[in-house]
Design an enzyme around this catalytic site. Structure first.
Site, PDB file in Angstrom:
ATOM      1  N   ASP A 110     104.673  49.678  87.944  1.00 57.68           N
ATOM      2  CA  ASP A 110     105.557  50.825  87.686  1.00 57.68           C
ATOM      3  C   ASP A 110     106.155  50.679  86.289  1.00 57.68           C
ATOM      4  O   ASP A 110     106.831  49.686  86.000  1.00 57.68           O
ATOM      5  CB  ASP A 110     106.669  50.832  88.753  1.00 57.68           C
ATOM      6  CG  ASP A 110     107.526  52.082  88.693  1.00 57.68           C
ATOM      7  OD1 ASP A 110     107.172  53.017  87.953  1.00 57.68           O
ATOM      8  OD2 ASP A 110     108.559  52.105  89.381  1.00 57.68           O
ATOM      9  N   ASP A 157     103.024  57.202  85.892  1.00 56.22           N
ATOM     10  CA  ASP A 157     103.524  55.882  85.491  1.00 56.22           C
ATOM     11  C   ASP A 157     103.516  54.830  86.588  1.00 56.22           C
ATOM     12  O   ASP A 157     104.071  53.762  86.402  1.00 56.22           O
ATOM     13  CB  ASP A 157     104.922  56.008  84.890  1.00 56.22           C
ATOM     14  CG  ASP A 157     106.000  56.117  85.952  1.00 56.22           C
ATOM     15  OD1 ASP A 157     105.804  56.903  86.907  1.00 56.22           O
ATOM     16  OD2 ASP A 157     106.998  55.411  85.840  1.00 56.22           O
ATOM     17  N   GLU A 158     102.929  55.116  87.714  1.00 54.61           N
ATOM     18  CA  GLU A 158     102.831  54.050  88.718  1.00 54.61           C
ATOM     19  C   GLU A 158     101.529  54.133  89.489  1.00 54.61           C
ATOM     20  O   GLU A 158     100.968  55.210  89.666  1.00 54.61           O
ATOM     21  CB  GLU A 158     104.026  54.007  89.677  1.00 54.61           C
ATOM     22  CG  GLU A 158     104.531  55.317  90.149  1.00 54.61           C
ATOM     23  CD  GLU A 158     105.655  55.188  91.184  1.00 54.61           C
ATOM     24  OE1 GLU A 158     105.586  54.304  92.066  1.00 54.61           O
ATOM     25  OE2 GLU A 158     106.572  56.004  91.132  1.00 54.61           O
TER      26      GLU A 158
END
Ligand code: MG
Length: 372
Positions: free
Chosen positions: A23, A117-118
């Site tokens: 993350d 983003d993860e």
């Protein structure tokens, strides 16, 4: 205690997986600070600053003041008067996202993105033959830093549920490993609101039932959970024991992106309804951009005070291309229903690629777990 590598061999033999959740730290805000040095060390928010704008991401300096994502910008400015707003640059975020995806794919083809983003990575059998999930996670964090100038946090464990909890544990720029046998104890002390899939309202409902922590949840039997949480009961029952049977699934098809709000007080006034629609459009459009979702059907969902629920959809011949178009369709759907026969308690919007006649039932919106 045997060394980690040894334990990992054991868990593989036991059929346990090795899962990493990566993350990025305050992703959009960190990209802005990276690209404009004058923003470094300052409280910044990515999102619209005016009127009905919503914070899409806040730097750690802004979080100190209580600024959070999905918060109305007006409220964020009140909490942090020196807050600097930047418009989101999704093209840049998407490019960074592709860079980190390429790094992940060096280690395993089993990469399941949750957003720009993860992602979850299953590294039970990694491509480089490194063997240790912890070493892979450290390698990945080092490469992300070197190749993008940004920091990421990682959680390492034997299932998705625990890996995601772990990545949050030592943020920012941290790593946390939950080894086989440690999951149940780790989960027991955590507040249930940190469990993936339990939203703020889910946590409130649990609090009313006397469930504050994982340990409280573990005390409830399956029948009790079924009675209160329906189809989520089994997931919760396992989660409270550090068990999660979900597989890391690469390229999961995303059928729809949406969001909805339940109000603390029912809404009737037409102007309030329109304002509410605007705030939902802000939130949902930001999710659409983040997910790179395409779709030509916009669905409005309303729930009346008496719990009767109604949906109205409109399909275009082409994909909805921008926020203005999305907003126009959403408002038209609402205006068609005015004046409403009674106050509403919930409003929601979805963008989907579904063809006529296909059912959305049972499809978790935004490709993620959600309940309540
Ligand atoms: Mg993040």
């Amino acid at each position: 205690m045997p060394p980690l590598e040894r334990q990992e061999e054991d868990q593989e033999a036991d059929g346990l997986r090795k899962v990493i959740h990566v993350d990025m730290d305050a992703f959009y805000a960190s990209v802005e600070q990276r690209d404009d040095p004058s923003l470094r060390g300052k409280p910044i928010a990515v999102g619209g600053s005016s009127g009905r704008g919503v914070v899409a991401a806040a730097s750690y300096e802004a979080r100190v003041f209580g600024v959070r994502s999905a918060m109305p910008s007006v409220r964020a400015s009140r909490l942090c008067p020196d807050l600097i707003f930047r418009k989101p640059r999704f093209d840049v975020y998407r490019a960074v996202s592709q860079q980190i995806r390429a790094i992940f794919l060096d280690y395993t083809p089993h990469v399941e993105p949750l957003s720009l983003d993860e992602a979850y990575l299953d590294v039970t059998a990694d491509l480089k033959g490194i063997g240790s999930a912890t070493r892979i996670a450290e390698d990945i964090r080092r490469r992300i830093k070197a190749e993008t100038g940004l920091t990421a946090s990682a959680g390492v464990s034997y299932n998705k549920f625990l890996a995601k909890l772990a990545s949050d544990q030592n943020k920012p720029d941290g790593i946390c490993v939950i080894r086989p046998g440690e999951g149940a104890a780790f989960v027991s002390t955590l507040p249930v609101r940190r469990f993936h899939g339990v939203g703020p309202r889910g946590a409130k409902k649990m609090a009313r039932l006397g469930i504050e922590t994982g340990a409280d949840l573990a005390k409830k039997d399956l029948a009790f959970l079924r009675a209160h949480f329906g189809s989520f009961a089994e997931y919760l029952f396992r989660a409270a024991r550090g068990v999660d049977l979900r597989q890391v699934r690469a390229d999961r098809p995303r059928k729809s992106v949406g969001g909805e709000r339940t109000f603390s007080e029912n809404i009737e006034d037409p102007d309030t309804l329109r304002d509410t629609m605007d705030s939902i459009i802000e939130i949902v459009w930001e999710r659409i951009e983040r997910a790179e979702a395409r779709g030509r059907t916009v669905t409005l969902k309303l729930r009346y005070a008496d719990f009767k629920t109604l949906t109205r959809a409109r399909s275009l011949s082409h994909s909805v291309t921008d926020k203005a178009e999305f907003s126009r369709i959403a408002h038209a759907l609402l205006e068609d229903l005015m004046p409403l026969p009674q106050p509403i308690r919930l409003m929601g919007l979805t963008l989907s690629a579904l063809e006529r006649g296909e059912s959305e039932t049972g499809e978790a919106q935004d490709g993620q777990l959600s309940f309540l």
